[in-house]
Design a protein around this motif. Structure first.
Motif, mmCIF file in Angstrom:
data_model
loop_
_atom_site.group_PDB
_atom_site.id
_atom_site.type_symbol
_atom_site.label_atom_id
_atom_site.label_comp_id
_atom_site.label_asym_id
_atom_site.label_seq_id
_atom_site.Cartn_x
_atom_site.Cartn_y
_atom_site.Cartn_z
ATOM 1 N N PHE A 35 0.828 -1.194 0.000
ATOM 2 C CA PHE A 35 0.000 0.000 0.000
ATOM 3 C C PHE A 35 0.870 1.254 0.000
ATOM 4 C CE2 PHE A 35 -2.790 -3.146 2.079
ATOM 5 C CZ PHE A 35 -3.902 -3.029 1.252
ATOM 6 N N GLU A 36 0.394 2.279 -0.649
ATOM 7 C CA GLU A 36 1.104 3.564 -0.662
ATOM 8 C C GLU A 36 0.842 4.342 0.623
ATOM 9 O OE1 GLU A 36 1.735 7.300 -3.726
ATOM 10 O OE2 GLU A 36 -0.254 6.377 -3.595
ATOM 11 N N VAL A 37 -0.388 4.300 1.112
ATOM 12 C CA VAL A 37 -0.780 5.037 2.318
ATOM 13 C C VAL A 37 -1.547 4.092 3.238
ATOM 14 C CG1 VAL A 37 -2.084 6.985 3.251
ATOM 15 C CG2 VAL A 37 -0.937 7.199 1.037
ATOM 16 N N VAL A 38 -1.179 4.070 4.524
ATOM 17 C CA VAL A 38 -1.871 3.234 5.505
ATOM 18 C C VAL A 38 -2.132 4.049 6.766
ATOM 19 C CG1 VAL A 38 -1.782 1.174 6.946
ATOM 20 C CG2 VAL A 38 -0.788 1.126 4.652
ATOM 21 N N SER A 39 -3.358 4.050 7.228
ATOM 22 C CA SER A 39 -3.726 4.680 8.489
ATOM 23 C C SER A 39 -4.262 3.616 9.426
ATOM 24 C CB SER A 39 -4.793 5.758 8.261
ATOM 25 O OG SER A 39 -5.301 6.234 9.509
ATOM 26 N N ILE A 40 -3.684 3.518 10.635
ATOM 27 C CA ILE A 40 -4.138 2.551 11.634
ATOM 28 C C ILE A 40 -4.416 3.294 12.938
ATOM 29 C CG2 ILE A 40 -3.589 0.473 12.940
ATOM 30 C CD1 ILE A 40 -1.743 -0.385 10.739
ATOM 31 N N TRP A 56 -2.652 -9.582 23.319
ATOM 32 C CA TRP A 56 -3.405 -8.463 22.757
ATOM 33 C C TRP A 56 -3.881 -8.724 21.331
ATOM 34 C CZ3 TRP A 56 -1.247 -6.459 18.371
ATOM 35 C CH2 TRP A 56 0.123 -6.618 18.182
ATOM 36 N N ALA A 57 -3.397 -9.811 20.707
ATOM 37 C CA ALA A 57 -3.774 -10.108 19.324
ATOM 38 C C ALA A 57 -5.266 -10.390 19.182
ATOM 39 C CB ALA A 57 -2.982 -11.304 18.805
ATOM 40 N N ASN A 58 -5.912 -10.805 20.267
ATOM 41 C CA ASN A 58 -7.343 -11.097 20.218
ATOM 42 C C ASN A 58 -8.191 -10.074 20.958
ATOM 43 O OD1 ASN A 58 -7.827 -13.696 18.766
ATOM 44 N ND2 ASN A 58 -6.288 -14.411 20.232
ATOM 45 N N SER A 59 -7.561 -9.072 21.557
ATOM 46 C CA SER A 59 -8.324 -8.082 22.325
ATOM 47 C C SER A 59 -8.217 -6.669 21.743
ATOM 48 C CB SER A 59 -7.869 -8.077 23.788
ATOM 49 O OG SER A 59 -6.476 -7.806 23.884
ATOM 50 N N ASN A 60 -7.047 -6.272 21.293
ATOM 51 C CA ASN A 60 -6.886 -4.932 20.711
ATOM 52 C C ASN A 60 -7.480 -4.892 19.311
ATOM 53 O OD1 ASN A 60 -5.331 -4.788 23.015
ATOM 54 N ND2 ASN A 60 -3.749 -3.519 22.078
ATOM 55 N N ARG A 61 -8.377 -3.941 19.091
ATOM 56 C CA ARG A 61 -9.043 -3.819 17.795
ATOM 57 C C ARG A 61 -8.607 -2.537 17.105
ATOM 58 N NH1 ARG A 61 -13.357 -7.229 16.928
ATOM 59 N NH2 ARG A 61 -13.670 -8.709 18.623
ATOM 60 N N TYR A 62 -8.510 -2.606 15.779
ATOM 61 C CA TYR A 62 -7.978 -1.490 15.017
ATOM 62 C C TYR A 62 -8.886 -1.134 13.844
ATOM 63 C CZ TYR A 62 -3.761 -2.667 17.620
ATOM 64 O OH TYR A 62 -2.879 -2.931 18.627
ATOM 65 N N ASP A 63 -8.880 0.163 13.522
ATOM 66 C CA ASP A 63 -9.526 0.662 12.312
ATOM 67 C C ASP A 63 -8.424 0.975 11.310
ATOM 68 O OD1 ASP A 63 -11.899 0.524 13.694
ATOM 69 O OD2 ASP A 63 -11.962 2.654 14.171
ATOM 70 N N ILE A 64 -8.528 0.411 10.127
ATOM 71 C CA ILE A 64 -7.461 0.537 9.130
ATOM 72 C C ILE A 64 -8.024 1.082 7.827
ATOM 73 C CG2 ILE A 64 -5.711 -0.712 7.786
ATOM 74 C CD1 ILE A 64 -5.664 -2.809 10.017
ATOM 75 N N GLN A 65 -7.350 2.087 7.284
ATOM 76 C CA GLN A 65 -7.645 2.600 5.945
ATOM 77 C C GLN A 65 -6.339 2.521 5.145
ATOM 78 O OE1 GLN A 65 -10.564 3.817 4.725
ATOM 79 N NE2 GLN A 65 -11.729 3.579 6.625
ATOM 80 N N ALA A 66 -6.357 1.810 4.037
ATOM 81 C CA ALA A 66 -5.141 1.637 3.237
ATOM 82 C C ALA A 66 -5.464 1.815 1.758
ATOM 83 C CB ALA A 66 -4.537 0.256 3.485
#
Length: 313
Positions: free
Chosen positions: A55-60, A108-118
């Motif tokens: 990806f050129e641009v990634v926002s997490i 944390w792999a199953n508890s931390n949730r992320y919003d991703i735009q790529a």
């Protein structure tokens, strides 16, 4: 009832999920098992290939709504969006594996949730659109792998382990699946009135799988999730099939649709399955004419060597 509906093409199936209603999202659901264990050279080559499609641009950003179900998908050839996705979910989709094929993830792999735009640049988007369906699916996986390597600092290797599996075989009285024929239109199909009613459709509810014109590879992949073990196709059936499988999930089975932390599914208008119904083992034999046999066999596993929480941006 919470449900998932999948339509052709197979790499852009429609996922209907939310905590209080249904949201339509395009999702790449990959029905391939993890490939054979790789040598260090092969692994390095895989990483190089993954980085070539990036990806050129990634926002997490951390997801602020931990009680909602995740949304996940490609909205165009160059744009990927995930809402409320955990690292475990991202690993599954990027490598085409199930939870029992991932080892060494942090808590944390199953508890931390992320919003991703790529978003990819134009040249990468053009490359993603080339090739066969299977080739394009692999490219989308490589894009997600590159994201994990770059932003989660992921390193891993593959191992073959002897693990409990289920073999799906033909039951004593033969299969009860209806083989789909070329040109079938399904006027009253899953797509519903005015909707898509062609082949390659999938509908998932709690304790129910309904498929139209699906190969056995899809069915064994779907059975893997609630059973918590890899299911191997030993039926010898090579066509595309229509099926409707209904069972009563037990408390030890993983949900077909992942929702909030702890595996709970969004309630919405969902109703609990009939507690008097058959188990998934009995239903598979009685309704499909197939049998799940418990065995041990070699299973390819991803072993996480290192991974970090992504920095927010």
């Amino acid at each position: 009832m919470t449900e998932l509906v999948a339509h052709t093409p197979r790499f852009s199936r429609r996922l209907l999920l939310s905590a209080s209603g249904l949201v339509a999202v395009a999702v790449p659901i990959v029905f391939d098992q993890i490939q054979a264990a790789q040598s260090p050279a092969d692994s390095q080559a895989e990483t190089t290939t993954a980085m070539a499609l990036a990806f050129e641009v990634v926002s997490i950003k951390p997801d602020k709504y931990s009680n909602r179900m995740f949304r996940f998908g490609w909205y165009s050839p160059e744009t990927f969006t995930a809402t409320g996705a955990t690292l475990q979910i991202l690993l599954r989709e990027a490598y085409g594996v199930e939870n029992n094929q991932i080892s060494g993830v942090p808590n944390w792999a199953n508890s931390n949730r992320y919003d991703i735009q790529a978003k990819a640049d134009k040249s990468v988007a053009e490359e993603l659109g080339k090739g066969s369906l299977d080739q394009r699916t692999v490219k989308y996986q490589r894009m997600l792998q590159s994201l994990l390597v770059d932003r989660f600092k992921l390193t891993l290797h593959r191992e073959t382990k002897e693990l409990p599996v289920y073999e799906l075989v033909i039951a004593k009285n033969g299969p009860k699946l209806q083989e789909a024929k070329p040109g079938d239109t399904y006027p009253n199909g899953i797509g519903g009135p005015g909707g898509h009613s062609g082949p390659h459709q999938l509908q998932i509810r709690s304790g129910q799988l309904t498929g139209q014109a699906l190969p056995m590879a899809d069915l064994v992949r779907l059975l893997t999730r609630p059973l918590g073990r890899t299911v191997l196709d030993k039926t010898g059936l090579t066509g595309d099939y229509d099926f409707n499988l209904q069972w009563t999930p037990d408390e030890n089975q993983l949900p077909m649709l992942e929702g909030t932390e702890g595996g709970q599914q969004g309630t919405g208008n969902a109703r609990p399955p009939d507690s008097t119904g058959p188990s998934i083992f009995t239903a598979t034999q009685e309704q499909l004419g197939l049998k799940l046999e418990s065995k041990k066999g070699p299973v390819e596993v991803l072993v996480i060597d290192h991974v970090e929480k992504p920095s927010e941006n």
